[in-house]
Design a protein around this motif. Sequence first.
Motif, PDB file in Angstrom:
ATOM      1  N   SER A   1     -20.009  37.648  83.948  1.00  0.00           N
ATOM      2  CA  SER A   1     -20.562  36.388  83.456  1.00  0.00           C
ATOM      3  C   SER A   1     -21.450  36.764  82.125  1.00  0.00           C
ATOM      4  O   SER A   1     -21.681  38.063  82.076  1.00  0.00           O
ATOM      5  CB  SER A   1     -21.465  35.610  84.437  1.00  0.00           C
ATOM      6  OG  SER A   1     -22.700  36.380  84.609  1.00  0.00           O
ATOM      7  N   THR A   2     -21.794  35.903  81.328  1.00  0.00           N
ATOM      8  CA  THR A   2     -22.675  36.222  80.385  1.00  0.00           C
ATOM      9  C   THR A   2     -24.112  35.888  80.992  1.00  0.00           C
ATOM     10  O   THR A   2     -25.205  35.922  79.939  1.00  0.00           O
ATOM     11  CB  THR A   2     -22.228  35.213  79.206  1.00  0.00           C
ATOM     12  OG1 THR A   2     -22.325  33.965  79.680  1.00  0.00           O
ATOM     13  CG2 THR A   2     -20.912  35.698  78.636  1.00  0.00           C
ATOM     14  N   ALA A   3     -24.174  35.721  82.138  1.00  0.00           N
ATOM     15  CA  ALA A   3     -25.690  35.369  82.644  1.00  0.00           C
ATOM     16  C   ALA A   3     -25.796  36.464  83.692  1.00  0.00           C
ATOM     17  O   ALA A   3     -24.727  36.830  84.235  1.00  0.00           O
ATOM     18  CB  ALA A   3     -25.800  33.952  83.343  1.00  0.00           C
TER      19      ALA A   3
ATOM     20  N   ALA B   1     -13.513  41.429  75.813  1.00  0.00           N
ATOM     21  CA  ALA B   1     -14.433  40.621  74.858  1.00  0.00           C
ATOM     22  C   ALA B   1     -15.737  40.699  75.312  1.00  0.00           C
ATOM     23  O   ALA B   1     -16.702  40.961  74.470  1.00  0.00           O
ATOM     24  CB  ALA B   1     -13.868  39.079  75.034  1.00  0.00           C
ATOM     25  N   TRP B   2     -16.001  40.781  76.752  1.00  0.00           N
ATOM     26  CA  TRP B   2     -17.428  40.965  77.386  1.00  0.00           C
ATOM     27  C   TRP B   2     -17.827  42.527  77.008  1.00  0.00           C
ATOM     28  O   TRP B   2     -19.138  42.387  76.399  1.00  0.00           O
ATOM     29  CB  TRP B   2     -17.292  40.860  78.605  1.00  0.00           C
ATOM     30  CG  TRP B   2     -18.784  40.853  79.314  1.00  0.00           C
ATOM     31  CD1 TRP B   2     -19.147  39.545  79.906  1.00  0.00           C
ATOM     32  CD2 TRP B   2     -19.441  41.756  79.907  1.00  0.00           C
ATOM     33  NE1 TRP B   2     -20.477  39.827  80.449  1.00  0.00           N
ATOM     34  CE2 TRP B   2     -20.754  41.169  80.523  1.00  0.00           C
ATOM     35  CE3 TRP B   2     -19.538  43.124  79.793  1.00  0.00           C
ATOM     36  CZ2 TRP B   2     -21.846  41.994  80.956  1.00  0.00           C
ATOM     37  CZ3 TRP B   2     -20.512  43.867  80.265  1.00  0.00           C
ATOM     38  CH2 TRP B   2     -21.456  43.295  80.920  1.00  0.00           C
ATOM     39  N   ALA B   3     -17.169  43.354  77.209  1.00  0.00           N
ATOM     40  CA  ALA B   3     -17.274  44.787  76.768  1.00  0.00           C
ATOM     41  C   ALA B   3     -17.361  45.169  75.450  1.00  0.00           C
ATOM     42  O   ALA B   3     -17.727  46.278  75.029  1.00  0.00           O
ATOM     43  CB  ALA B   3     -16.564  45.554  77.612  1.00  0.00           C
ATOM     44  N   ARG B   4     -17.139  44.227  74.464  1.00  0.00           N
ATOM     45  CA  ARG B   4     -17.398  44.384  73.249  1.00  0.00           C
ATOM     46  C   ARG B   4     -18.613  44.119  72.534  1.00  0.00           C
ATOM     47  O   ARG B   4     -19.516  44.376  71.555  1.00  0.00           O
ATOM     48  CB  ARG B   4     -16.101  43.804  72.292  1.00  0.00           C
ATOM     49  CG  ARG B   4     -14.947  44.531  72.075  1.00  0.00           C
ATOM     50  CD  ARG B   4     -14.170  44.027  71.186  1.00  0.00           C
ATOM     51  NE  ARG B   4     -13.429  42.946  71.471  1.00  0.00           N
ATOM     52  CZ  ARG B   4     -12.511  42.901  72.038  1.00  0.00           C
ATOM     53  NH1 ARG B   4     -11.809  43.876  72.376  1.00  0.00           N
ATOM     54  NH2 ARG B   4     -11.953  41.412  72.152  1.00  0.00           N
ATOM     55  N   ASP B   5     -19.310  43.032  73.353  1.00  0.00           N
ATOM     56  CA  ASP B   5     -20.626  42.616  73.252  1.00  0.00           C
ATOM     57  C   ASP B   5     -21.619  43.273  74.061  1.00  0.00           C
ATOM     58  O   ASP B   5     -22.595  43.639  73.723  1.00  0.00           O
ATOM     59  CB  ASP B   5     -20.773  41.044  73.668  1.00  0.00           C
ATOM     60  CG  ASP B   5     -20.043  40.155  72.399  1.00  0.00           C
ATOM     61  OD1 ASP B   5     -19.742  40.599  71.533  1.00  0.00           O
ATOM     62  OD2 ASP B   5     -19.811  38.931  72.981  1.00  0.00           O
ATOM     63  N   TRP B   6     -21.293  43.776  75.188  1.00  0.00           N
ATOM     64  CA  TRP B   6     -22.406  44.599  76.082  1.00  0.00           C
ATOM     65  C   TRP B   6     -21.556  45.423  76.747  1.00  0.00           C
ATOM     66  O   TRP B   6     -20.341  45.495  76.925  1.00  0.00           O
ATOM     67  CB  TRP B   6     -22.792  43.621  77.141  1.00  0.00           C
ATOM     68  CG  TRP B   6     -23.530  42.482  76.833  1.00  0.00           C
ATOM     69  CD1 TRP B   6     -24.682  42.246  76.247  1.00  0.00           C
ATOM     70  CD2 TRP B   6     -23.089  41.029  76.540  1.00  0.00           C
ATOM     71  NE1 TRP B   6     -25.080  40.939  75.711  1.00  0.00           N
ATOM     72  CE2 TRP B   6     -24.000  40.382  76.114  1.00  0.00           C
ATOM     73  CE3 TRP B   6     -21.790  40.426  77.010  1.00  0.00           C
ATOM     74  CZ2 TRP B   6     -23.634  38.906  75.906  1.00  0.00           C
ATOM     75  CZ3 TRP B   6     -21.629  39.207  76.794  1.00  0.00           C
ATOM     76  CH2 TRP B   6     -22.508  38.153  76.389  1.00  0.00           C
ATOM     77  N   PRO B   7     -22.267  46.761  76.934  1.00  0.00           N
ATOM     78  CA  PRO B   7     -21.621  47.947  77.620  1.00  0.00           C
ATOM     79  C   PRO B   7     -21.177  47.685  79.337  1.00  0.00           C
ATOM     80  O   PRO B   7     -22.301  47.396  79.738  1.00  0.00           O
ATOM     81  CB  PRO B   7     -22.728  48.988  77.439  1.00  0.00           C
ATOM     82  CG  PRO B   7     -23.759  48.449  77.429  1.00  0.00           C
ATOM     83  CD  PRO B   7     -23.807  46.977  76.736  1.00  0.00           C
ATOM     84  N   CYS B   8     -19.957  47.915  79.500  1.00  0.00           N
ATOM     85  CA  CYS B   8     -19.870  48.004  81.077  1.00  0.00           C
ATOM     86  C   CYS B   8     -19.908  49.094  81.595  1.00  0.00           C
ATOM     87  O   CYS B   8     -19.957  48.961  82.854  1.00  0.00           O
ATOM     88  CB  CYS B   8     -18.558  47.315  81.317  1.00  0.00           C
ATOM     89  SG  CYS B   8     -16.934  47.915  80.819  1.00  0.00           S
ATOM     90  N   GLU B   9     -19.688  50.370  80.843  1.00  0.00           N
ATOM     91  CA  GLU B   9     -19.776  51.554  81.475  1.00  0.00           C
ATOM     92  C   GLU B   9     -20.447  52.558  80.492  1.00  0.00           C
ATOM     93  O   GLU B   9     -20.594  52.229  79.380  1.00  0.00           O
ATOM     94  CB  GLU B   9     -18.136  52.004  81.501  1.00  0.00           C
ATOM     95  CG  GLU B   9     -17.308  51.969  80.327  1.00  0.00           C
ATOM     96  CD  GLU B   9     -15.745  52.417  80.706  1.00  0.00           C
ATOM     97  OE1 GLU B   9     -15.672  52.771  81.709  1.00  0.00           O
ATOM     98  OE2 GLU B   9     -15.301  52.400  79.666  1.00  0.00           O
TER      99      GLU B   9
END
Length: 255
Positions: free
Chosen positions: A174-176, A238-246
């Motif tokens: 999520s974004t939260a 899209a999420w992982a372009r805004d924040w690092p998931c790895e």
Amino acid sequence: MTAHGEHVETNRRYWDGEAAASHGPLARAHWSRTEPAWGLWSTPESRLSLLPGDLAGRRVIELGCGTAYVSAWLARAGAHPVAVDLSHEQLATARAMQEEFGLDFPLLHADAERVPCADGTFDLAVSEYGASLWCDPRRWIPEAARLLAPGGLLVFMRYSPLFALCASPDGPASTALRRPQFGPGGLGRLELGGRVEFVLPHGEMIRVLRDAGFTVEELVEIRAPRPAPREYHEVTSAWARDWPCEEVWKARLEG
């Protein structure tokens, strides 16, 4: 700290069961790569430069190898890898790939927190979502230090703490924030229904590495490309372009 062996057996069952069934079919594509490509977004080695420039003759241990495709990449580059995993099923796939691709290196059935190899045997230790995610960092990182010769390099990839804070049990991140960083239900040891993952916050990870004798050389937070090679149930590109998931850590053993 929980008793040693509890999470190991839980994760062994997970990887011998449903995880092996889902990851096994991917092995051939990974083994076929002519250039290493790391993690969820297949980020090429030419962009990340995670490995030493000259691998020829280097003694390497892969901790939590799965189907051992990273060790295959290293062997083709002239290194001498030993691939370690706790799953019989994953290693069976690795042996089949060795036969198919004509590569031969040791496959060791063992827990990456207690590896039956001598002290100071290796120049490089690598873990791509292996020990780096599925083993207790307070155990596997000191074990990596024991296995490395002085000046040896540790390279590992794992989920980022931010992703772990936002991850959902039944859908994409999520974004939260969905869990606290501290206290019960926070980061560290994550119980995820049939498996156990470990994602320490950055400050704690630095302390664990330093206590084991490592100096952190680099922390690389990875961004998903556009277009992404695929999408995942647990995280969207899209999420992982805004924040690092790895992220990838590089640490050098003192000495």
